[in-house]
Design a protein around this motif. Structure first.
Motif, PDB file in Angstrom:
ATOM      1  N   LYS A  53       0.818  -1.213   0.000  1.00 13.02           N
ATOM      2  CA  LYS A  53       0.000   0.000   0.000  1.00 13.02           C
ATOM      3  C   LYS A  53       0.852   1.264   0.000  1.00 13.02           C
ATOM      4  O   LYS A  53       0.463   2.277  -0.592  1.00 13.02           O
ATOM      5  N   GLN A  54       2.021   1.218   0.644  1.00 11.61           N
ATOM      6  CA  GLN A  54       2.879   2.398   0.657  1.00 11.61           C
ATOM      7  C   GLN A  54       3.332   2.766  -0.759  1.00 11.61           C
ATOM      8  O   GLN A  54       3.386   3.942  -1.117  1.00 11.61           O
ATOM      9  N   LEU A  57       0.532   4.570  -2.281  1.00 15.23           N
ATOM     10  CA  LEU A  57       0.430   5.944  -1.776  1.00 15.23           C
ATOM     11  C   LEU A  57       1.474   6.840  -2.436  1.00 15.23           C
ATOM     12  O   LEU A  57       1.198   8.004  -2.733  1.00 15.23           O
ATOM     13  N   ASP A  58       2.672   6.319  -2.658  1.00 14.42           N
ATOM     14  CA  ASP A  58       3.709   7.096  -3.351  1.00 14.42           C
ATOM     15  C   ASP A  58       3.228   7.511  -4.738  1.00 14.42           C
ATOM     16  O   ASP A  58       3.421   8.662  -5.160  1.00 14.42           O
ATOM     17  N   THR A 108       5.356  10.380   1.862  1.00  9.63           N
ATOM     18  CA  THR A 108       5.495   9.650   0.600  1.00  9.63           C
ATOM     19  C   THR A 108       6.691  10.192  -0.179  1.00  9.63           C
ATOM     20  O   THR A 108       7.214  11.268   0.095  1.00  9.63           O
TER      21      THR A 108
END
Length: 216
Positions: A53-54, A57-58, A108
Motif C-alpha cells: 500500500k505504501q 500511496l507514493d 510519501t
C-alpha cells in the motif's frame, strides 16, 4: 461477445482510481481489493504494479502533484516571497480537494521526476535573492511542512470542505471550557476560518525566513 476493450492497467490508472475512491472511503477505507473491484480486475493483478500500500500511496501523491502542476508555469516576475505564498496556496487547495489528501501526501516519495523542474526553479529564485542553497532548501521545506501539517489538522476537523466532524463545534467547546476563559475564547481562532488562519500562519513563516536570513 463484447468487443469493448478496457484501457490497459498501469500505475497511473490505478493511482487515479485510488484517488477517486479516496473521496468516498477515506484513507482508512481504501483497500487494494476495493481498487481492484473498481477496475474490474482481481486484486493480485495490482501487485504487479505495487508491492504494498505504501508504494500505491507514493504513486497517488505523485499523481496529485502531476494534476496540481499540469499546465501551470511559475511566474517569472515573482519575488521569492510571492513564489512561496503562491506555491503553498496551490498545495493547500490541492490537498483539500481529496479526503485525507494531506495524509496521502505525508511521508510519501515521488515516483518520477516531475517535481524536479519546479524545485530547480524555486531554488534558483531563492538563491538569486541572496539565500544560500541550504537556506533556500530549508525555506522551501519549512513552508511545505507548514502547509502539509496545517491541512492535516484542518482535515481532522473538516474531512471535506463544509463537512465538520462531530465534537468540533466552537460554541460547545467554549461552554465546556468556561472555567478557562482564554482557552475557551481561543477556539474561534483555532477551529474557525481556516482560510484566514492559513494565510496568517504562512505570512508569519515567510516573514520569519526574511528576518532570519536577512534578505528582501
Amino acid at each position: 461477445m463484447s468487443t469493448e476493450r478496457r484501457a490497459p492497467l498501469d500505475r497511473r490508472r490505478v493511482a487515479g482510481t485510488a484517488l477517486k475512491l479516496l473521496n468516498e472511503a477515506g484513507l482508512d477505507g481504501l483497500t487494494l481489493r476495493a481498487i481492484a473491484k473498481e477496475l474490474d480486475v482481481k486484486a493480485p493483478a495490482l501487485y504487479w504494479h505495487f508491492k504494498d500500500k505504501q508504494a500505491l500511496l507514493d504513486e497517488m501523491a505523485t499523481e496529485m502533484f502531476r494534476r496540481m502542476t499540469d499546465g501551470i508555469e511559475p511566474d517569472p516576475d515573482d519575488s521569492w516571497q510571492e513564489r512561496l505564498l503562491r506555491a503553498n496556496r496551490v498545495l493547500r487547495r490541492t490537498l483539500l480537494s481529496y479526503r485525507d489528501g494531506a495524509k496521502v501526501f505525508s511521508g510519501t516519495r515521488f515516483t518520477g521526476l516531475e517535481h524536479a523542474e519546479q524545485q530547480e526553479a524555486n531554488l534558483r529564485l531563492l538563491t538569486s535573492a541572496g539565500l544560500t542553497l541550504t537556506q533556500a532548501a530549508r525555506a522551501l521545506q519549512t513552508t511545505f511542512l507548514y502547509t502539509l501539517g496545517f491541512v492535516a489538522e484542518e482535515q481532522g476537523v473538516e474531512p471535506m470542505p463544509g463537512e465538520r466532524r462531530e465534537g468540533f463545534d466552537v460554541e460547545d467547546r467554549a461552554r465546556l471550557m468556561a472555567g478557562h476563559p482564554l482557552a475557551a475564547e481561543a477556539g474561534a481562532a483555532l477551529f474557525g476560518d481556516y482560510d484566514e488562519h492559513f494565510e496568517e500562519g504562512l505570512a508569519l513563516i515567510v516573514a520569519g525566513i526574511e528576518s532570519r536570513y536577512g534578505t528582501n
